[in-house]
Write an enzyme that holds these catalytic residues in place. Sequence first.
Site, PDB file in Angstrom:
ATOM      1  N   HIS A 159      15.121 -14.087   9.543  1.00 40.42           N
ATOM      2  CA  HIS A 159      14.856 -13.547   8.203  1.00 40.42           C
ATOM      3  C   HIS A 159      14.136 -14.544   7.306  1.00 40.42           C
ATOM      4  O   HIS A 159      13.683 -14.171   6.222  1.00 40.42           O
ATOM      5  CB  HIS A 159      16.173 -13.130   7.550  1.00 40.42           C
ATOM      6  CG  HIS A 159      16.783 -11.919   8.193  1.00 40.42           C
ATOM      7  ND1 HIS A 159      16.737 -10.672   7.638  1.00 40.42           N
ATOM      8  CD2 HIS A 159      17.422 -11.764   9.382  1.00 40.42           C
ATOM      9  CE1 HIS A 159      17.335  -9.803   8.429  1.00 40.42           C
ATOM     10  NE2 HIS A 159      17.764 -10.443   9.502  1.00 40.42           N
ATOM     11  N   ASP A 368       9.279 -18.602   0.875  1.00 40.23           N
ATOM     12  CA  ASP A 368      10.260 -17.518   1.007  1.00 40.23           C
ATOM     13  C   ASP A 368       9.857 -16.652   2.196  1.00 40.23           C
ATOM     14  O   ASP A 368       8.667 -16.321   2.331  1.00 40.23           O
ATOM     15  CB  ASP A 368      10.240 -16.669  -0.277  1.00 40.23           C
ATOM     16  CG  ASP A 368      11.589 -16.039  -0.573  1.00 40.23           C
ATOM     17  OD1 ASP A 368      12.342 -15.790   0.388  1.00 40.23           O
ATOM     18  OD2 ASP A 368      11.883 -15.780  -1.749  1.00 40.23           O
TER      19      ASP A 368
HETATM   20  O1  F6P Z   1      17.678 -15.128   3.455  1.00 38.92           O
HETATM   21  C1  F6P Z   1      18.564 -15.638   4.378  1.00 38.92           C
HETATM   22  C2  F6P Z   1      20.008 -15.355   4.023  1.00 38.92           C
HETATM   23  O2  F6P Z   1      20.861 -15.882   5.008  1.00 38.92           O
HETATM   24  C3  F6P Z   1      20.277 -13.866   3.878  1.00 38.92           C
HETATM   25  O3  F6P Z   1      20.504 -13.241   5.095  1.00 38.92           O
HETATM   26  C4  F6P Z   1      21.447 -13.868   2.953  1.00 38.92           C
HETATM   27  O4  F6P Z   1      21.579 -12.687   2.249  1.00 38.92           O
HETATM   28  C5  F6P Z   1      21.140 -15.029   2.025  1.00 38.92           C
HETATM   29  O5  F6P Z   1      20.351 -15.917   2.788  1.00 38.92           O
HETATM   30  C6  F6P Z   1      22.387 -15.684   1.455  1.00 38.92           C
HETATM   31  O6  F6P Z   1      23.019 -16.362   2.449  1.00 38.92           O
HETATM   32  P1  F6P Z   1      24.519 -16.841   2.533  1.00 38.92           P
HETATM   33  O7  F6P Z   1      25.117 -16.116   3.684  1.00 38.92           O
HETATM   34  O8  F6P Z   1      24.394 -18.310   2.772  1.00 38.92           O
HETATM   35  O9  F6P Z   1      25.203 -16.516   1.230  1.00 38.92           O
END
Ligand code: F6P
Length: 473
Positions: A159, A368
């Site tokens: 992602h 990003d």
């Molecule tokens: O963008 C990557 C990501 O891991 C997303 O999947 C997730 O919503 C966001 O960052 C926040 O991540 P965390 O699980 O560290 O709160």
Amino acid sequence: MIVANRLPVDRVEQPDGSRGWRSSPGGLVAALEPVLRANDGVWLGWTGGADETGADTEPFESDGLRLVPIPMSSEDIEEFYEGFSNATLWPLYHDLVAKPAFHREWWESYQRVNQRFAERAAEVAAEGATVWVHDYQLQLVPRMLRELRPDLRIGFYLHIPFPPAELFQQLPWRRQLLEGLLGADLVGFQLPGAAQNFVRLVRQRVGHKTHRDLVYLPDGRTVRAAAYPISIDWEGYQELARSEGVVKRAKEIREALGNPRTVFLGCDRLDYTKGIYARLRAFGELISDGHLDVEDAVFVQVAVPSREQVEQYKILRDDIDRLVGRLNGDLGQIGRPAISYLHSSYPREEMAALYRAADIMVVTPYRDGMNLVAKEYVACRLDNDGALVLSEFAGAAEELRQAWLVNPYDLNGMKAALLEAHTADERELTRRMKAMRRTVAQHDVAAWAEGYMADLANAGDHHAKPLRPLKSR
Ligand code: F6P
């Protein structure tokens, strides 16, 4: 089966003290839920809390979804989640916006936790099942899982950005990570450039033959690396934006801000990759230079608390707190702060109301993977109005070409773009917004999930004879 670091539910305490679950309806859940239901699927992931006993592994159901919890101790959280995932890989994969820390104990923990995910997935998956592994926290899982269960069809999707070879090769465990990903039949990325970075690294560092988007493994397997830009639940956001509650709330927000002529908006997790500091400085300078006036312009910045135990995030929070205090102290007037700063997370309804209330959405990350906030804003502009100022370094910039594109490292360039968006006439705004809305409508999250799943169904060939080696490029 979906394997992701987090489950699609949050743990909540019931009034009687017992444990309960509330679904966290993010875009990914909305996209994958129909696929899971249609295929009698299951979702494997961490519950978000510390479990020192490791005993909390009992599958459960929430809102008709079958969920399998993976326990993590506080040591796992510190070393695997906060450490290797978010203080090593996260900055390394985001252009070294912060300095990555390399610690051998964190790497040990990353391997241990990935192994735990793989073993549990191997226990639960049905014969010949399709398993879709998500994101940078679990890059070793595809290979570990394939070793345990060669009958499975395995997909992986990243992602976040995948860095160029020049940066990736700093990682002491670069080869192991690449080999981990090569356990999948299809490795998906946000952008074609990321898929190309991956294939190039595999050729250079692992020495496998590659041709275009294919990697040929010595055991005869073929792995494909391709781009699938993620998106949002377009219909869902449209419906929300047009709902009576959201329309009313958007009006209330503008009134609470003193009905200024222009509302600028930023909505981000409080993360150093998002460029919040520089964007607020640019806005502050536009006021102090006399181009904007606090009487008729305000910047609303929502900063969602995130990874608060990680040192770099603590430093960022203090820096932003200080900057907002200084800008409001220097530039604000009674009842008219320059920045309206909200350190909190909000439900989708409130976000949709903010998008409706904002004239100019400012999304300026240094790097990003995609940035779904930009697409959500576009989806909520039902009247084809509003302006989007977007960083060139967000994945979304490859699709949203009609935004005011900026280099977030160029403060004067950002100031110029903010002013241009501020002074653009209605025709210009409509022309740009209409085109962006067409793009997002055509490429929503359902199309993303379907496209990936269709390619995964055709990817790899477990029983293929060894392919004739291609000439190495
Ligand atoms: O963008 C990557 C990501 O891991 C997303 O999947 C997730 O919503 C966001 O960052 C926040 O991540 P965390 O699980 O560290 O709160």
